[in-house]
Design an enzyme around this catalytic site. Structure first.
Site, PDB file in Angstrom:
ATOM      1  N   GLY A  97       0.719  -1.119  -0.043  1.00  0.00           N
ATOM      2  CA  GLY A  97       0.039   0.119  -0.062  1.00  0.00           C
ATOM      3  C   GLY A  97       0.938   1.263   0.087  1.00  0.00           C
ATOM      4  N   SER A 164       6.743  -4.403  -1.941  1.00  0.00           N
ATOM      5  CA  SER A 164       6.272  -3.072  -2.497  1.00  0.00           C
ATOM      6  C   SER A 164       6.280  -1.886  -1.271  1.00  0.00           C
ATOM      7  CB  SER A 164       4.824  -3.279  -2.994  1.00  0.00           C
ATOM      8  OG  SER A 164       4.215  -2.057  -3.811  1.00  0.00           O
ATOM      9  N   TRP A 165       5.132  -1.343  -0.781  1.00  0.00           N
ATOM     10  CA  TRP A 165       5.455  -0.595   0.365  1.00  0.00           C
ATOM     11  C   TRP A 165       5.783  -1.436   1.457  1.00  0.00           C
ATOM     12  CZ3 TRP A 165       5.676   3.601   3.083  1.00  0.00           C
ATOM     13  CH2 TRP A 165       5.656   3.697   4.345  1.00  0.00           C
ATOM     14  N   ASP A 320       8.336  -5.457 -13.776  1.00  0.00           N
ATOM     15  CA  ASP A 320       7.605  -4.668 -12.754  1.00  0.00           C
ATOM     16  C   ASP A 320       7.237  -3.004 -13.225  1.00  0.00           C
ATOM     17  OD1 ASP A 320       6.558  -3.538 -10.362  1.00  0.00           O
ATOM     18  OD2 ASP A 320       7.657  -4.529  -9.165  1.00  0.00           O
ATOM     19  N   HIS A 348       4.912  -6.949 -11.076  1.00  0.00           N
ATOM     20  CA  HIS A 348       4.860  -6.594  -9.682  1.00  0.00           C
ATOM     21  C   HIS A 348       4.339  -7.535  -8.678  1.00  0.00           C
ATOM     22  CE1 HIS A 348       5.141  -3.637  -6.305  1.00  0.00           C
ATOM     23  NE2 HIS A 348       3.684  -3.808  -6.062  1.00  0.00           N
TER      24      HIS A 348
END
Length: 381
Positions: A97, A164-165, A320, A348
């Site tokens: 996120g 990711s986050w 990605d 991703h």
């Protein structure tokens, strides 16, 4: 006779139908080659020709053996759960996120017989309360929350896993509390730098997905499109619910549609849900307009020395679009001691076969190196 047999075999190999040939090639493409970079006279990429014998897949679905809520401030209460083996090696899963929440598949990157798997929904999302709240919601609040959760569960040290986050937060947490981290498993590196944000939310990824891009920018008037993140932020923090929902859906669907090498429509539908979209869009945009609340744009690169000694695996999809490989490459150059894998046929998502394979290969290997005194008795509730 032997010569005739050999000739016949060779002929059969040469006359494979195009369909069968394509099937064999597709099967091979699911087995990722390993990309490593080593120091020498110069930096070189060595693509191993040896293919893995077995593709690792997600472990079977499991349910938590314990779940609860942890009050971390006068505003926020976090949902957390523990899965797997209560006496296993502690591992923390950090979701993406920010604002996506942890799902059922998040439990499945770890061998449940060997790991005590801890998941929680970060401030404002998933099952944590209040929903979509931006108050007291920064990177450093989340880093502090992780420490509160660790102490609450009586864990001395743990493996930290994030994509990711989640990779951003894993780096921020481990650089702040390096003595609490046994290993790191990172995927789809995101360091929240201006160039990364501009690529995905302003100009760059738009050239690869022009059809989806038109849907993304639709809620924003032409006059405001010079700074799309700022324009979305105004709408996502608006009291006008209809305006907020339209912006949230456009923002959320854009990310969902570009997260796989081939668009996953099931994922797009899930991210279109109103409540999910509002949480992830509001919280992401809030973090992005504030530069992740970092003191310097390259803070996570500058502070790599604090974690250089921690055994680490970095996994990156070659294609990605959400978190392009340049970020992982920059981290790799700053931190060549970390094991670095490029999956050649992936985007991703952690659920793409080649990425899943590398992530689970890492957690399986780290499960064998249980550090002494990694856990203690949980606190009384």
């Amino acid at each position: 006779m032997a010569k005739r047999r050999a000739k016949s075999k060779q002929k059969r190999r040469m006359t494979l139908t195009p369909a069968l040939s394509r099937k064999r090639e597709q099967k091979k493409s699911l087995i990722p080659t390993r990309s490593r970079v080593v120091a020498g006279a110069g930096l070189k990429t060595i693509l191993s020709r040896k293919r893995e014998r077995e593709i690792r897949k997600l472990y079977r679905p499991i349910e938590p053996f314990r779940s609860g809520r942890l009050r971390v401030s006068s505003v926020h209460e976090l949902y957390y759960e523990e899965c797997g083996n209560p006496n296993g090696k502690p591992a923390l899963f950090l979701h993406g996120g920010p604002g996506a929440g942890a799902g059922k598949d998040s439990r499945r990157f770890f061998d449940p017989k060997r790991y005590r798997i801890v998941l929680f929904d970060q401030r404002g999302c998933g099952r944590s309360r209040p929903h979509a709240s931006l108050e007291e919601n920064t990177t450093w609040h989340l880093v502090a929350d992780i420490e509160k959760l660790r102490e609450h569960l009586g864990i001395e040290r743990w493996l930290v896993f994030g994509g990711s986050w989640g990779s951003t937060l894993a780096l921020a947490y481990s650089q702040t509390h390096p003595r609490r981290v046994t290993e790191l498993v990172l995927r789809g590196i995101f360091m929240l730098r201006r160039g990364e944000l501009r690529w995905f939310y302003q100009e760059g990824a738009s050239t690869l997905f022009p059809d989806r891009w038109e849907q993304y920018i639709a809620p924003i008037p032409t006059a405001e499109r010079g700074d799309l993140i700022a324009a979305f932020h105004r709408r996502l923090t608006s009291d006008d619910r209809a305006m907020q929902l339209a912006a949230a859906r456009a923002w959320s669907v854009w990310e969902a549609a570009t997260s796989y090498l081939f668009v996953n429509e099931d994922n797009v539908r899930r991210w279109s849900d109103d409540e999910f979209a509002v949480a992830i869009a509001r919280i992401e945009c809030h973090y992005f307009v504030h530069g992740g609340f970092f003191h310097a744009e390259d803070q996570l690169l500058i502070r790599v020395d604090a974690i250089r000694h921690i055994p680490t695996v970095i996994v990156q999809g070659r294609y990605d679009v959400v978190c392009p490989m340049m970020s992982a490459w920059d981290l790799h150059k700053a931190w060549p001691e970390a094991e670095f894998h490029v999956v050649p046929d992936a985007g991703h998502s952690a659920l793409e076969p080649g990425i899943t394979h590398q992530l689970i290969s890492a957690t399986d290997r780290f499960a064998l190196t249980r550090a002494a005194s990694t856990s203690a008795a949980p606190r009384r509730r």
